[in-house]
Motif scaffolding. Structure first.
Motif, short mmCIF file in Angstrom:
data_model
loop_
_atom_site.label_atom_id
_atom_site.label_comp_id
_atom_site.label_asym_id
_atom_site.label_seq_id
_atom_site.Cartn_x
_atom_site.Cartn_y
_atom_site.Cartn_z
N ASP B 14 31.84 30.20 48.47
CA ASP B 14 31.33 29.38 49.57
C ASP B 14 32.10 29.60 50.88
N GLY B 15 32.60 30.82 51.05
CA GLY B 15 33.24 31.14 52.33
C GLY B 15 34.74 31.10 52.33
N ASP B 51 32.29 38.03 45.49
CA ASP B 51 31.68 36.79 45.95
C ASP B 51 31.10 36.06 44.73
N SER B 53 30.08 32.87 44.87
CA SER B 53 29.36 31.67 45.35
C SER B 53 28.07 31.48 44.59
N TYR B 58 28.22 29.38 53.41
CA TYR B 58 29.54 29.99 53.53
C TYR B 58 30.22 29.30 54.71
#
Lengths: 206, 264
Positions: B14-15, B51, B53, B58
């Protein structure tokens, strides 16, 4: 004024080369048309991918005569990286026999390492041994046996050993760099080889 | 002689970078870039950036970063590639050849595919034909099942019903250039690699195997190489131990494993 044309022919990661050239304080120009070559002092042909696709893409986009004119006709320094080096050969043997640029006579053949536990692709850091007197200064200032980053399954076998500028050992010696006049090729990725790689790029950019 | 590689793995969720345990608990480490800069300055051998996520947001959760908000994986890759002068493998959310092209053209040297490769195996061959085998890393998440091991998909949530060694051999046949092998059982435990798992997969393939999961001490790395891995990777230890590259390399050299010496 130095300006490096980085040839965009739809094959792979140009950004790394652009970033490395910029980090050396030199302007990089992503060339997506042969007309861009006129504005460049140096040419880099990067590339990851398969030999035949790369030649087809170069051909479809009209790059082949333009690159020949710039590198061989006008003598602009030219560096092929990884697949870009292999394309300099006359013949590639990846998935069948294919015609290359043929600027340096030789064949591109699959690595067949002799020795237990040696794997293909040859991926990672390996010691590069410049051939004394060859390479026209490409390895200037670098010690024998500096590590460079490789990621490949095929290697260039030059017809004339004098064109081999450096060798590397992966269950047998293979040619890690070629040079013929101002045409250079490195099987390793100078743009990903940190300090040693930057030195090679700096030497190429003179 | 080809050196064995020591590879940090950065997990993006999520970034933000996170630390993972058992594939289910994720603790926030922070900014998606500053670790990349530090690792690049250390001259590490290679970087795996994955990644994990599950949503589409993000967010760095602050507005005072010098890089501004990085709102998509490609924004983050652009920023990573500008400060990453080492080989970069990108994973996560790659389900098509078009996705591979997108990430490779924005700065990834290799891409890694996991669940998508298992569900759509022809993706491996299509990617290899387009970008070369060397650019296609197949990730396998494995967990002990009975007396053997099972492949798990979707970040460890779905049992695939396959043996990791068989799947690795099949992935190689289809054109994979490397296998990134993670032990779900060992993730975040610090108990060392699952050596039996590594040995089984390395014996089943002739392409390089990157081992991951369980490193708690720098001495664990050499065990992974002895079990058959060509490269040893870890995530959490890079966040929490001092001089993780040079001390890791020293431990490997002491154990007689050929590596590039680290830089402090």
């Amino acid at each position: 004024m130095k300006r490096v044309a980085i040839i965009d022919y739809g094959m792979g990661n140009l950004v790394s080369v652009v970033n490395a050239v910029n980090a050396l304080g030199v302007e990089a120009l992503v060339a997506d048309s042969p007309a861009d070559l006129g504005r460049a002092s140096h040419i880099v042909l990067p590339g990851v991918g398969a030999f035949a696709d790369a030649m087809r893409n170069l051909g479809d986009r009209g790059w082949i005569p333009a690159l020949e004119e710039a590198a061989l006709g006008q003598g602009k320094p030219f560096l092929g990286i990884c697949l870009g080096m292999q394309l300099l050969a006359a013949t590639g043997m990846e998935h069948g026999e294919h015609k290359g640029l043929g600027w340096i006579k030789g064949r591109v053949e699959r690595l067949v390492p002799q020795g237990e536990g040696l794997r293909v692709p040859h991926v990672g850091w390996n010691a590069v041994h410049p051939v004394p007197g060859a390479g026209d200064g490409l390895f200037h200032g670098l010690a024998d046996g500096e590590d460079f980053y490789f990621v490949h399954s095929y290697a260039f076998v030059p017809e004339d050993p004098a064109h081999c500028a450096a060798v590397c050992d992966h269950g047998g010696l293979f040619c890690a760099a070629v040079a013929s006049g101002r045409v250079f090729g490195t099987q390793f990725h100078p743009e990903k080889s940190q300090r040693a790689g930057w030195r090679v790029l700096a030497n190429f950019l003179g | 002689m080809l050196k064995n590689r020591l590879i940090p793995v950065l997990l993006l969720k999520d970034g933000l970078l996170v630390r993972s345990e058992g594939f289910s608990y994720h603790q926030i480490i922070g900014d998606p870039l500053h670790e990349v800069r530090r690792l690049s300055e250390w001259n590490v051998d290679e970087l795996l950036y994955i990644d994990i996520s599950r949503g589409d947001v993000y967010d760095q959760r602050r507005d005072d970063t010098l890089h501004g908000t990085l709102a998509t994986p490609l924004d983050i890759l652009d920023a990573v590639s500008r400060c990453c002068f080492m080989p970069l493998t990108w994973g996560g959310r790659i389900v098509s050849v078009a996705d591979m092209r997108r990430f490779i053209s924005r700065g990834a040297d290799k891409i890694t595919i996991n669940s998508a490769a298992f569900r759509t195996p022809e993706l491996i061959g299509q990617g290899a034909a387009m970008f070369g085998s060397q650019a296609i890393v197949v990730s396998i998440d494995a967990k002990r099942v009975g007396n053997g091991y099972g492949v798990f998909l979707d970040g460890g949530r779905t049992e695939a019903g396959a043996d990791p060694a068989d799947w690795a051999a099949e992935a190689e046949r289809l054109g994979a250039g490397e296998i990134f092998l993670q032990s779900i059982d060992r993730d975040g435990t610090g108990e060392g690699y699952d050596l039996d798992l590594i040995a089984r997969v390395a014996q089943a393939t002739s392409i390089p195997v990157i081992a991951c999961g369980g490193v708690g001490d720098f001495s664990d790395y050499a065990e992974g190489i002895r079990a058959g891995a060509s490269a040893v990777a870890a995530a959490n230890i890079w966040h929490f131990k001092e001089l993780a590259d040079s001390l890791g390399k020293k431990a490997l050299l002491r154990a007689g494993v050929a590596v590039r010496p680290g830089r402090t």
